[in-house]
Design a protein around this motif. Structure first.
Motif, PDB file in Angstrom:
ATOM      1  N   GLY A   1       0.792  -1.233   0.000  1.00  0.00           N
ATOM      2  CA  GLY A   1       0.000   0.000   0.000  1.00  0.00           C
ATOM      3  C   GLY A   1       0.821   1.279   0.000  1.00  0.00           C
ATOM      4  N   MET A   2       0.202   2.325   0.548  1.00  0.00           N
ATOM      5  CA  MET A   2       0.862   3.633   0.602  1.00  0.00           C
ATOM      6  C   MET A   2       2.123   3.571   1.446  1.00  0.00           C
ATOM      7  SD  MET A   2      -0.437   5.939  -1.341  1.00  0.00           S
ATOM      8  CE  MET A   2       0.263   7.450  -0.690  1.00  0.00           C
ATOM      9  N   ASN A   3       2.164   2.686   2.437  1.00  0.00           N
ATOM     10  CA  ASN A   3       3.377   2.534   3.244  1.00  0.00           C
ATOM     11  C   ASN A   3       4.556   2.176   2.329  1.00  0.00           C
ATOM     12  OD1 ASN A   3       1.921   3.024   5.591  1.00  0.00           O
ATOM     13  ND2 ASN A   3       1.623   0.859   6.027  1.00  0.00           N
ATOM     14  N   ALA A   4       4.364   1.217   1.436  1.00  0.00           N
ATOM     15  CA  ALA A   4       5.416   0.801   0.512  1.00  0.00           C
ATOM     16  C   ALA A   4       5.704   1.887  -0.515  1.00  0.00           C
ATOM     17  CB  ALA A   4       5.028  -0.503  -0.180  1.00  0.00           C
ATOM     18  N   TRP A   5       4.665   2.547  -1.000  1.00  0.00           N
ATOM     19  CA  TRP A   5       4.818   3.615  -1.996  1.00  0.00           C
ATOM     20  C   TRP A   5       5.701   4.729  -1.436  1.00  0.00           C
ATOM     21  CZ3 TRP A   5       3.719   4.058  -7.032  1.00  0.00           C
ATOM     22  CH2 TRP A   5       3.676   5.334  -7.610  1.00  0.00           C
ATOM     23  N   ILE A   6       5.390   5.182  -0.231  1.00  0.00           N
ATOM     24  CA  ILE A   6       6.155   6.265   0.397  1.00  0.00           C
ATOM     25  C   ILE A   6       7.572   5.797   0.709  1.00  0.00           C
ATOM     26  CG2 ILE A   6       6.309   7.704   2.473  1.00  0.00           C
ATOM     27  CD1 ILE A   6       3.169   7.804   2.359  1.00  0.00           C
ATOM     28  N   ALA A   7       7.717   4.572   1.219  1.00  0.00           N
ATOM     29  CA  ALA A   7       9.046   4.030   1.546  1.00  0.00           C
ATOM     30  C   ALA A   7       9.939   3.928   0.316  1.00  0.00           C
ATOM     31  CB  ALA A   7       8.908   2.666   2.217  1.00  0.00           C
ATOM     32  N   SER A   8       9.326   3.740  -0.859  1.00  0.00           N
ATOM     33  CA  SER A   8      10.118   3.621  -2.086  1.00  0.00           C
ATOM     34  C   SER A   8      10.570   4.982  -2.618  1.00  0.00           C
ATOM     35  CB  SER A   8       9.310   2.887  -3.168  1.00  0.00           C
ATOM     36  OG  SER A   8       8.323   3.742  -3.722  1.00  0.00           O
ATOM     37  N   GLY A   9      10.103   6.054  -1.986  1.00  0.00           N
ATOM     38  CA  GLY A   9      10.471   7.394  -2.427  1.00  0.00           C
ATOM     39  C   GLY A   9       9.637   7.903  -3.581  1.00  0.00           C
ATOM     40  N   ALA A  10       8.531   7.241  -3.867  1.00  0.00           N
ATOM     41  CA  ALA A  10       7.650   7.652  -4.968  1.00  0.00           C
ATOM     42  C   ALA A  10       6.952   8.969  -4.612  1.00  0.00           C
ATOM     43  CB  ALA A  10       6.622   6.559  -5.235  1.00  0.00           C
ATOM     44  N   PRO A  11       6.582   9.738  -5.627  1.00  0.00           N
ATOM     45  CA  PRO A  11       5.942  11.033  -5.361  1.00  0.00           C
ATOM     46  C   PRO A  11       4.556  10.883  -4.736  1.00  0.00           C
ATOM     47  CG  PRO A  11       5.903  10.542  -7.712  1.00  0.00           C
ATOM     48  CD  PRO A  11       6.726   9.474  -7.052  1.00  0.00           C
ATOM     49  N   VAL A  12       4.250  11.795  -3.817  1.00  0.00           N
ATOM     50  CA  VAL A  12       2.990  11.761  -3.084  1.00  0.00           C
ATOM     51  C   VAL A  12       2.433  13.179  -2.999  1.00  0.00           C
ATOM     52  CG1 VAL A  12       1.976  11.315  -0.809  1.00  0.00           C
ATOM     53  CG2 VAL A  12       3.737   9.796  -1.681  1.00  0.00           C
ATOM     54  N   ASN A  13       1.138  13.315  -3.200  1.00  0.00           N
ATOM     55  CA  ASN A  13       0.466  14.592  -2.945  1.00  0.00           C
ATOM     56  C   ASN A  13       0.095  14.600  -1.469  1.00  0.00           C
ATOM     57  OD1 ASN A  13       0.621  15.255  -5.617  1.00  0.00           O
ATOM     58  ND2 ASN A  13      -1.515  14.812  -6.073  1.00  0.00           N
ATOM     59  N   ARG A  14       0.605  15.565  -0.737  1.00  0.00           N
ATOM     60  CA  ARG A  14       0.344  15.627   0.704  1.00  0.00           C
ATOM     61  C   ARG A  14      -0.642  16.747   1.028  1.00  0.00           C
ATOM     62  NH1 ARG A  14       3.138  12.020   3.573  1.00  0.00           N
ATOM     63  NH2 ARG A  14       5.099  11.301   2.717  1.00  0.00           N
ATOM     64  N   GLY A  15      -1.491  16.450   1.984  1.00  0.00           N
ATOM     65  CA  GLY A  15      -2.449  17.416   2.494  1.00  0.00           C
ATOM     66  C   GLY A  15      -2.328  17.464   4.001  1.00  0.00           C
ATOM     67  N   ARG A  16      -3.435  17.728   4.643  1.00  0.00           N
ATOM     68  CA  ARG A  16      -3.461  17.776   6.107  1.00  0.00           C
ATOM     69  C   ARG A  16      -3.172  16.382   6.676  1.00  0.00           C
ATOM     70  NH1 ARG A  16      -8.916  19.158   8.918  1.00  0.00           N
ATOM     71  NH2 ARG A  16      -8.495  17.954  10.773  1.00  0.00           N
ATOM     72  N   ALA A  17      -2.200  16.293   7.574  1.00  0.00           N
ATOM     73  CA  ALA A  17      -1.809  14.997   8.143  1.00  0.00           C
ATOM     74  C   ALA A  17      -2.929  14.405   8.990  1.00  0.00           C
ATOM     75  CB  ALA A  17      -0.548  15.156   8.969  1.00  0.00           C
ATOM     76  N   ARG A  18      -3.236  13.143   8.767  1.00  0.00           N
ATOM     77  CA  ARG A  18      -4.233  12.387   9.530  1.00  0.00           C
ATOM     78  C   ARG A  18      -3.639  11.052   9.902  1.00  0.00           C
ATOM     79  NH1 ARG A  18      -9.644  14.325   9.442  1.00  0.00           N
ATOM     80  NH2 ARG A  18      -9.591  16.290   8.349  1.00  0.00           N
ATOM     81  N   TRP A  19      -4.135  10.475  10.981  1.00  0.00           N
ATOM     82  CA  TRP A  19      -3.685   9.147  11.378  1.00  0.00           C
ATOM     83  C   TRP A  19      -4.379   8.108  10.533  1.00  0.00           C
ATOM     84  CZ3 TRP A  19      -3.195   8.075  17.293  1.00  0.00           C
ATOM     85  CH2 TRP A  19      -2.217   8.910  17.820  1.00  0.00           C
ATOM     86  N   PRO A  20      -3.630   7.122  10.017  1.00  0.00           N
ATOM     87  CA  PRO A  20      -4.262   6.012   9.295  1.00  0.00           C
ATOM     88  C   PRO A  20      -5.144   5.190  10.241  1.00  0.00           C
ATOM     89  CG  PRO A  20      -1.876   6.005   8.980  1.00  0.00           C
ATOM     90  CD  PRO A  20      -2.181   7.031  10.011  1.00  0.00           C
ATOM     91  N   LEU A  21      -6.121   4.494   9.672  1.00  0.00           N
ATOM     92  CA  LEU A  21      -7.036   3.683  10.484  1.00  0.00           C
ATOM     93  C   LEU A  21      -6.299   2.664  11.352  1.00  0.00           C
ATOM     94  CD1 LEU A  21     -10.162   2.880   8.304  1.00  0.00           C
ATOM     95  CD2 LEU A  21     -10.051   4.210  10.389  1.00  0.00           C
ATOM     96  N   GLU A  22      -5.272   2.033  10.806  1.00  0.00           N
ATOM     97  CA  GLU A  22      -4.548   1.025  11.577  1.00  0.00           C
ATOM     98  C   GLU A  22      -3.979   1.630  12.855  1.00  0.00           C
ATOM     99  OE1 GLU A  22      -4.109   1.470   8.294  1.00  0.00           O
ATOM    100  OE2 GLU A  22      -4.365  -0.471   7.329  1.00  0.00           O
TER     101      GLU A  22
END
Length: 186
Positions: free
Chosen positions: A92-113
């Motif tokens: 998921g997004m955890n792997a996407w972000i860890a790989s350094g892939a580009p992300v559109n960021r907005g207001r920080a929220r806690w993931p459901l997990e």
């Protein structure tokens, strides 16, 4: 191929910008960080509009959530309803972000997990402390433990589903009609 890694997804999107990237996280999680061009269609809405999604989706669909579990549930439902070309971003997004892939960021929220861990851990801690005075309250900790074990075995999470419905996690909510319309145009 039903699961693909972040590097393969990056190549897939680069080679075919029209790939349908569908993020099945809550609107709040999506607002926090998402892949550019992704469509937000929360898992509960995928279930509620399954036939319409299958009817309107054209081309390859890539499903994304925070860790891959909700996306896999959506893939299973969509595949069962007749949509064949569906893949899940492994990790998921955890792997996407860890790989350094580009992300559109907005207001920080806690993931459901993370929210589930906070709530369940707090309930267990409070019930164990309360059991020093009222011994029967330790049963609350046992109930939460059983619920977490059941969630792991069945790959579902009742607490997560309930938390997803809270206003904090909904923000303005996903616009299901706009998401389905985007599926038609791509």
């Amino acid at each position: 191929m039903s699961h693909i890694d972040a590097a393969t997804v990056r190549s897939l999107i680069a080679a075919n910008p029209d790939v349908l990237v569908v993020d099945v996280r809550t609107p709040a999680e999506f607002e926090s960080a998402h892949i550019d061009g992704a469509i937000n269609l929360p898992l509960d809405q995928v279930d509620a509009h399954l036939r319409r999604i299958v009817a309107h989706a054209g081309g390859r669909m890539l499903l994304i959530c925070q860790s891959g579990n909700r996306a896999e549930r959506a893939r299973s439902a969509l595949s069962g309803a007749g949509l064949d070309d569906v893949a899940v971003l492994d990790g998921g997004m955890n792997a996407w972000i860890a790989s350094g892939a580009p992300v559109n960021r907005g207001r920080a929220r806690w993931p459901l997990e993370r929210q589930v861990r906070l709530i369940s851990g707090s309930i267990v801690l409070a019930s164990v402390v309360a059991s020093l005075w009222i011994p029967a309250t330790v049963l609350i900790a046992a109930f939460i433990g059983a619920g977490l074990a059941f969630a792991a075995v069945t790959d579902t999470c009742a607490m997560g589903m309930l938390l997803a419905r809270l206003p904090y996690n909904r923000t303005d909510g996903a616009d299901v009609e706009a998401a389905i319309a985007r599926l038609r145009r791509i």
